[in-house]
Design a protein around this motif. Structure first.
Motif, PDB file in Angstrom:
ATOM      1  N   TRP A 136       0.842  -1.210   0.000  1.00  0.00           N
ATOM      2  CA  TRP A 136       0.000   0.000   0.000  1.00  0.00           C
ATOM      3  C   TRP A 136       0.871   1.252   0.000  1.00  0.00           C
ATOM      4  N   HIS A 140       0.889   4.082  -2.727  1.00  0.00           N
ATOM      5  CA  HIS A 140       0.396   5.382  -2.243  1.00  0.00           C
ATOM      6  C   HIS A 140       1.417   6.489  -2.512  1.00  0.00           C
ATOM      7  N   ALA A 147      -4.895   9.562  -1.408  1.00  0.00           N
ATOM      8  CA  ALA A 147      -5.601   8.431  -0.791  1.00  0.00           C
ATOM      9  C   ALA A 147      -6.710   7.888  -1.687  1.00  0.00           C
ATOM     10  N   THR A 150      -5.181   5.979  -4.587  1.00  0.00           N
ATOM     11  CA  THR A 150      -4.606   4.727  -4.097  1.00  0.00           C
ATOM     12  C   THR A 150      -5.711   3.695  -3.861  1.00  0.00           C
TER      13      THR A 150
END
Length: 174
Positions: A136, A140, A147, A150
């Protein structure tokens, strides 16, 4: 003929474990199958790894690291945005089309967490969560720490994972 060292043999075992566990899961995979794939004896496996769980964890870490590295390499030098998104999407599509066991191993890890934790074994869950967070964070940051972008990337990726796992073509191939 040169003799293969323990580290190189360990790498062979991890690759074999990824392939075996990806297909048949933790409980469906025998250490005999892994040993046979590598061409070693079971006792030799246990000189490299203390038990089957350690082989599963090593295979899981490898598959998650391979995914993270594919994203990292694809977005290297890009400043987020559409170019990084497309590069990571392409890299992931390439990874799961050429090495589907990477994705399937991760899915086996996800499926194993609840059963392991119900038995009081938190290690697999910890490995899965830590690996997921590293993936993540890589995505990201590569997407400029957006956010929403992502989350959208992973939502589309999980749909692709599901379609791949059940043998249906992804959106681009329909």
């Amino acid at each position: 003929m040169a003799r293969i060292g323990a580290q190189e043999r360990r790498e062979s075992v991890i690759r074999a474990a990824v392939a075996e566990f990806a297909c048949t899961g933790y409980h469906g995979t025998s250490t005999a199958a892994i040993a046979q794939r590598v061409g070693v004896t079971q006792p030799y496996l246990f000189r490299l790894f203390p038990d089957k769980r350690a082989m599963f964890v090593a295979a899981l870490v490898r598959s998650m690291d391979d995914t993270r590295l594919a994203f990292e390499r694809a977005a290297d030098g890009m400043e987020g945005g559409e170019h990084a998104l497309q590069a990571m999407t392409n890299a992931y599509a390439q990874l799961i089309s050429t090495r589907p066991e990477t994705l399937l191993m991760q899915m086996q890890g996800y499926a194993t967490v609840a059963a392991a934790e119900a038995r009081g074994d938190d290690l697999i869950g910890e490995v899965v969560r830590a690996g997921w967070m590293r993936i993540w964070e890589t995505v990201h940051l590569s997407l400029g720490a957006d956010a929403e972008e992502t989350a959208s990337f992973f939502a589309c990726g999980m749909l692709g994972n599901t379609l791949t796992a059940i043998g249906l073509p992804s959106g681009a191939e329909r």
